[in-house]
Every structure is written in structure tokens, then in C-alpha cells.
Motif scaffolding. Structure first.
Motif, PDB file in Angstrom:
ATOM      1  N   ASP A 406       0.801  -1.223   0.000  1.00 42.52           N
ATOM      2  CA  ASP A 406       0.000   0.000   0.000  1.00 42.52           C
ATOM      3  C   ASP A 406       0.839   1.280   0.000  1.00 42.52           C
ATOM      4  O   ASP A 406       0.310   2.380   0.218  1.00 42.52           O
ATOM      5  N   ILE A 407       2.124   1.162  -0.252  1.00 40.80           N
ATOM      6  CA  ILE A 407       2.981   2.348  -0.273  1.00 40.80           C
ATOM      7  C   ILE A 407       2.729   3.151  -1.554  1.00 40.80           C
ATOM      8  O   ILE A 407       2.627   2.594  -2.647  1.00 40.80           O
ATOM      9  N   ARG A 408       2.647   4.473  -1.420  1.00 37.09           N
ATOM     10  CA  ARG A 408       2.395   5.342  -2.575  1.00 37.09           C
ATOM     11  C   ARG A 408       3.642   5.451  -3.455  1.00 37.09           C
ATOM     12  O   ARG A 408       4.770   5.257  -3.000  1.00 37.09           O
ATOM     13  N   PHE A 409       3.433   5.810  -4.719  1.00 39.31           N
ATOM     14  CA  PHE A 409       4.521   5.858  -5.689  1.00 39.31           C
ATOM     15  C   PHE A 409       5.680   6.750  -5.241  1.00 39.31           C
ATOM     16  O   PHE A 409       6.840   6.331  -5.313  1.00 39.31           O
ATOM     17  N   PRO A 410       5.456   7.995  -4.807  1.00 38.77           N
ATOM     18  CA  PRO A 410       6.603   8.853  -4.454  1.00 38.77           C
ATOM     19  C   PRO A 410       7.469   8.276  -3.344  1.00 38.77           C
ATOM     20  O   PRO A 410       8.688   8.448  -3.346  1.00 38.77           O
ATOM     21  N   VAL A 411       6.840   7.569  -2.389  1.00 37.87           N
ATOM     22  CA  VAL A 411       7.605   6.981  -1.297  1.00 37.87           C
ATOM     23  C   VAL A 411       8.489   5.852  -1.807  1.00 37.87           C
ATOM     24  O   VAL A 411       9.682   5.788  -1.514  1.00 37.87           O
ATOM     25  N   LEU A 412       7.891   4.957  -2.606  1.00 43.28           N
ATOM     26  CA  LEU A 412       8.673   3.863  -3.167  1.00 43.28           C
ATOM     27  C   LEU A 412       9.743   4.387  -4.117  1.00 43.28           C
ATOM     28  O   LEU A 412      10.882   3.903  -4.132  1.00 43.28           O
ATOM     29  N   ALA A 443      13.975   3.583 -13.629  1.00 44.98           N
ATOM     30  CA  ALA A 443      12.540   3.813 -13.804  1.00 44.98           C
ATOM     31  C   ALA A 443      11.759   2.882 -12.886  1.00 44.98           C
ATOM     32  O   ALA A 443      12.234   1.799 -12.506  1.00 44.98           O
ATOM     33  N   LEU A 444      10.534   3.316 -12.546  1.00 43.99           N
ATOM     34  CA  LEU A 444       9.667   2.539 -11.664  1.00 43.99           C
ATOM     35  C   LEU A 444       8.259   2.502 -12.245  1.00 43.99           C
ATOM     36  O   LEU A 444       7.659   3.551 -12.524  1.00 43.99           O
ATOM     37  N   LEU A 445       7.733   1.302 -12.450  1.00 44.13           N
ATOM     38  CA  LEU A 445       6.348   1.091 -12.873  1.00 44.13           C
ATOM     39  C   LEU A 445       5.591   0.560 -11.663  1.00 44.13           C
ATOM     40  O   LEU A 445       5.765  -0.593 -11.262  1.00 44.13           O
ATOM     41  N   TYR A 446       4.768   1.437 -11.078  1.00 43.71           N
ATOM     42  CA  TYR A 446       4.152   1.066  -9.810  1.00 43.71           C
ATOM     43  C   TYR A 446       2.917   1.920  -9.558  1.00 43.71           C
ATOM     44  O   TYR A 446       2.874   3.109  -9.909  1.00 43.71           O
ATOM     45  N   ASN A 447       1.926   1.315  -8.933  1.00 48.27           N
ATOM     46  CA  ASN A 447       0.748   2.017  -8.437  1.00 48.27           C
ATOM     47  C   ASN A 447       0.046   2.820  -9.526  1.00 48.27           C
ATOM     48  O   ASN A 447      -0.433   3.925  -9.300  1.00 48.27           O
ATOM     49  N   GLY A 448       0.000   2.242 -10.733  1.00 50.24           N
ATOM     50  CA  GLY A 448      -0.717   2.890 -11.817  1.00 50.24           C
ATOM     51  C   GLY A 448      -0.148   4.232 -12.215  1.00 50.24           C
ATOM     52  O   GLY A 448      -0.894   5.157 -12.562  1.00 50.24           O
ATOM     53  N   ILE A 449       1.177   4.379 -12.184  1.00 46.90           N
ATOM     54  CA  ILE A 449       1.790   5.668 -12.497  1.00 46.90           C
ATOM     55  C   ILE A 449       1.431   6.142 -13.897  1.00 46.90           C
ATOM     56  O   ILE A 449       1.372   7.332 -14.166  1.00 46.90           O
ATOM     57  N   LEU A 450       1.126   5.200 -14.806  1.00 42.65           N
ATOM     58  CA  LEU A 450       0.725   5.569 -16.167  1.00 42.65           C
ATOM     59  C   LEU A 450      -0.790   5.550 -16.331  1.00 42.65           C
ATOM     60  O   LEU A 450      -1.300   5.573 -17.458  1.00 42.65           O
TER      61      LEU A 450
END
Length: 516
Positions: A406-412, A443-450
Motif C-alpha cells: 500500500d505504499i504510494r509511488f513517491p515513497v517507493l 525507472a519505476l512502474l508502480y501504483n498505476g503511475i501511467l
């Protein structure tokens, strides 16, 4: 290099690595003023708070001041200072390690102690920061008097150990005092401005320095002045240059038996060289500090061992410039944050106790409102600014060392970037490209960034998501042709394609590890 050994040392030097990364959660009800001022007040264990700050502030703090427990075997209202020696060392070692990581290359740390643990702290600081990075031990006169009833040798000074992160650190000069400026005058109306007379005689005898022995003429009386016992400070050619430039002072009527050299105020450095004896007249004393906190909190709510604002002002004058970041991880009554605020420095203050909320918050609110205690008048403080209040949230990683779902994208993103580059992250968290460092893109693909959370969508490395990452790279570095590391839930690209594209794929959450 000699090291200090204690009972639990082997375990203590691994403590920092075992501390969990935690989230920082803002409490807007306790934040105040301009939230964009870059100031933070954090309530929580300072070891965990420092670990939480690392991905964002490692290598960015210009000055750290800490006033840790002195281990005096006496109990204070807000601290348990009754620590055994081993416990004190176990407390300090991991915190010093993380504080060292926080310092900028041109940064410094100032550690306020007394002789109970000061010399042991010197030894472990030599190991943590490097002995060559020891700058000085400051002796601060914290008391201005001693009771006649005291038996033995009274203690009136604290020790302040100063270490730098690297030789890039250069302290500022102290502002020139009124007394120092008053030593310069212009009794002869010299158009070059105020000057002071400097001795023209050498400490060496005429026999030891025969090259500095020669006759000179008093231009007012015409008398020949000979060396008697001491040589001149300057060789004949330099003396003749002084004569041509009108730098010699013989008195208004030529009454001086030997000349003095004019040292003009316009030619000296714009400031004074600091030294390691700080009398209470210059930087305050503990009674002054108590009066300051009593005015802020009331006599019943005051602190037993506060530091005067003038002491922190001196440290920040030497170690920082306006806009620099200051950190105090043993914030206490909030003096460091208050002084940094008034002096136009950004700050991070960490305090574990409830008085982070009951004392530090209202004190900084008063600073924002323009309170005129302490250094306010000398700093020209009239109010303004702001800070954000944070508490420690849940750990970023689970017990297995993997990222929580449940960690948000900016934190990860901040943790991924920090673990890969050992640098804090500056991104906004709105695109999968985190940045380029040392010739490698991350790059990071996580939490629906796109904007697409389907299995084949934004969290998965496909040819489409790779093309978007390449487009982002081209925008910031058109000529980039280096390797790429991509974190994501899955990769739909074949090993051959990954190899051809020079891509290292790491799966979240399993390949995201807590940095050791």
C-alpha cells in the motif's frame, strides 16, 4: 587508528542497518504558517526519524547541532539521563552514523556535551567521521559564577565537538564586533580611512636577526632611530615601501621613539577569526537560557538544561549561510529550530517526547508571529515563515524486507532511487522515469503511475511502457545511450530483448530491499 570498545559494540555498530524505514505522516493541525518554507518538526524516535529522512535528505544538511543526554546520572523532567556508559554509547553510535550520512560534503556537526562522556564521544566520532575531519573542541562557559560552598574543582564549561564531513567544509568568519571596530580610528585624517597601529618591532633579538637591523629616520624630527635590543619586523626593502606609502605612524608630533605600522580597516578581512574559547559574555549562559524558556513556557514548564539562543546563533553564523539546511535530532525545547527560523535557515527538528507538540510547536508558532525574545532583535526578526509537523508512520518494508503493497509511488520511488544511487530523490512522482545517475537510467512502474493498473498496463514492462520510458529519457537527455534499470510487477519482454536493450529488470515488491 585506535577504537573504543564496549560490551555491546559489535551489536551496536549494526543497529542503524536494522532500523526500519518508516513513513513520515504530516499532521496539518499542528503545522503552522507557510508550509512551503522547507521546515520540518518531527515527533518520534530520532533514530527511526533519521532513517526515514535518508532517502530525501542524505548529503544535504549543511549543519547539524545536537545536545544529547550528558549521562550525568541525574533525572530531568523531559529526559531519562540516567544511562549507563555502555547504554549511552549504544545510543550514540547508530545515530552518529546516520547523522554522518545526512551531512553535505561541505557540512559540519556540532555536538554539545560535558566531560562525563565528551572524551569517549571524541573517540567514536573519530571513527565515524574520520579523525582527519575533527575540526575543534569548543569550550563554552555555560556558567558565570561558582558557589563558594562548592568543594573541589567546579565545572563551568561544556564541550562542543566539531567535525566536518570532508575538507570541503570552510567555516565563516564572525561578524566584527563593535569593540573590534572601535580599535580602528583616523587621528591623522588619512584619506584611506580608519586604521590601527601595529607593532613594528620583532620579538627576535638583533643578534638572531641581523638582516632586520638597520637605521631608520623619523621624518618628523629627523632623528636617526637605531635598533637597540630587538630587530625590526620587516626587511629594509619592505620598510622603504612602507615609507613611500605613508604607512608609518610616529605620533601626531613625531613623539614616538619607534614607528608603528598602519593597518587599515579596509584591508582586513570582513570579519573576525573564531577561536575555541566562548565566554558567556559572547554567547550566553544557562541562566540566560532558562530565562528565555521561562518567558516562552512559564517557570513551571521551563526546561532544566536549555541552551541560550545566542549560542546557537554563533554556531549557525560560523557553519551556515541563509537558506542552508540545519538539523537537530535532539531538539528539546526547540531552540535550534527557533534560531534557524529567525536567521533565515531551513531546519529539521526531531524530538521524541510529548513536548514536541506541547512546547516546540507553540514556540515556533510564536516565532512565526514575531516574538522578540532571544536573538530576535539582533537578527532583525519580525515574523513570518512556517513549518510542517510530522509523526512517524508505519514501516515501508515488511518483516521480510519487502516493500509493503500500500505504499504510494513517491515513497517507493524515493527508496528505489536512494537504494540504487545512494542519493536523495528530487522527482515529482508523476512519471515512471526516476532519473539518470552515473550513466544509468532508473525507472519505476508502480501504483498505476501511467494511469493503467491492468496486468498488461502501467505496472508491467512491455514494449509500450518501455517506449514511454525511452521518450521520457529523450526529453531530459537526448544523447543518452546507457543501461536502464526498471522496477515493475512483471516484464513481458524476453531475456534476449532485455539484454539487447541493456535493461536490468527488478520485480516489485520482491526485488525492492531495505538499504543496509
Amino acid at each position: 587508528m585506535p577504537i573504543l570498545n564496549w560490551l555491546t559494540r559489535d551489536d551496536d555498530i549494526r543497529t542503524a542497518a536494522r532500523v526500519p524505514y518508516r513513513l513520515l505522516e504530516e499532521d496539518p493541525s499542528l503545522s503552522a504558517g507557510d508550509g512551503g518554507a522547507g521546515n520540518m518538526l518531527i515527533q518520534g524516535d530520532n533514530l527511526e526519524a533519521l532513517k526515514a529522512l535518508l532517502p530525501f535528505y542524505a548529503g544535504r544538511v549543511k549543519c547539524i547541532y545536537i545536545d544529547p543526554p550528558y549521562n550525568t546520572r541525574s533525572a530531568f523532567e523531559h529526559y531519562d539521563d540516567n544511562l549507563e556508559h555502555t547504554q549511552w554509547l549504544a545510543l550514540m553510535w547508530p545515530r552518529l552514523e546516520l547523522l554522518c550520512d545526512m551531512l553535505a560534503d561541505d557540512g559540519s556537526i556540532w555536538i554539545n556535551l560535558d566531560e562525563n562522556e565528551g572524551h569517549y564521544a571524541k573517540v567514536i566520532c573519530d571513527e565515524v567521521f574520520g579523525r582527519r575531519n575533527f575540526v575543534r573542541q569548543i569550550n563554552w562557559q555555560r556558567k558565570y559564577s561558582v558557589s563558594n560552598n562548592f568543594k573541589g574543582i567546579a565545572t563551568i564549561c561544556d564541550l562542543i565537538l566539531v567535525y566536518r564531513k570532508s575538507p570541503a567544509f570552510q567555516n565563516n568568519l564572525l561578524p566584527r564586533s563593535d569593540d573590534a571596530s572601535a580599535r580602528y580610528s583616523c587621528p591623522d585624517d588619512d584619506p584611506r580611512g580608519p586604521w590601527k597601529a601595529v607593532d613594528y618591532l620583532n620579538q627576535a633579538s638583533t643578534k638572531k636577526r641581523p638582516n632586520l637591523v638597520f637605521d631608520i629616520i623619523n621624518p618628523v624630527t629627523g632623528n636617526v632611530v637605531k635598533n637597540k635590543e630587538k630587530a625590526w619586523k620587516y626587511e629594509r626593502t619592505t620598510h622603504e615601501e612602507h615609507v613611500r606609502e605613508g604607512r608609518l605612524w610616529w605620533g601626531l608630533k613625531g613623539e614616538n621613539t619607534v614607528p608603528a605600522l598602519k593597518l587599515f580597516l579596509s584591508e582586513v578581512r570582513d570579519g573576525m577569526t573564531p577561536h575555541n574559547w566562548w565566554p558567556h559574555t559572547d554567547v550566553g549562559h544557562t541562566d540566560e537560557a532558562k530565562k528565555e524558556t521561562n518567558l516562552l513556557f512559564g517557570r513551571e514548564e521551563g526546561f532544566d538544561t536549555p541552551k541560550p539562543e545566542r549560542l546557537l546563533k554563533r554556531i549557525l553564523e560560523l557553519a551556515t549561510n541563509p537558506g542552508d539546511l540545519v538539523l537537530d535530532s535532539f531538539l528539546g525545547s526547540g531552540t535550534t529550530a527557533a534560531v534557524a527560523h529567525k536567521m533565515g535557515r531551513r531546519y529539521i527538528g526531531i524530538e521524541m517526547g510529548d513536548h514536541a507538540r506541547t512546547h516546540c510547536v507553540p514556540r515556533l508558532q510564536k516565532v512565526i508571529d514575531g516574538e522578540q525574545g532571544g536573538i530576535s532583535e539582533s537578527a532583525g526578526w519580525t515574523g513570518g515563515g512556517g513549518f510542517r509537523f510530522y509523526r512517524l508512520g508505519p514501516p515501508v518494508f515488511d518483516e521480510g524486507g519487502h516493500i509493503r503493497q500500500d505504499i504510494r509511488f513517491p515513497v517507493l520511488a524515493a527508496h528505489v532511487w536512494f537504494s540504487e544511487t545512494d542519493r536523495p530523490w528530487d522527482g515529482k512522482g508523476d512519471r515512471p522515469l526516476l532519473g539518470i545517475h552515473d550513466g544509468r537510467a532508473h525507472a519505476l512502474l508502480y501504483n498505476g503511475i501511467l494511469g493503467d493498473k491492468r496486468p498488461a498496463g502501467g505496472n508491467v514492462l512491455t514494449r509500450a511502457t518501455l517506449a514511454l520510458i525511452r521518450d521520457d529519457i529523450a526529453k531530459v537527455a537526448p544523447d543518452f545511450d546507457g543501461p536502464l534499470t526498471v522496477y515493475g510487477e512483471q516484464s513481458r519482454l524476453t531475456p534476449v530483448t532485455l539484454d539487447r536493450e541493456r535493461i536490468t529488470f527488478k520485480q516489485t515488491p520482491y526485488d525492492v530491499k531495505a538499504r543496509k
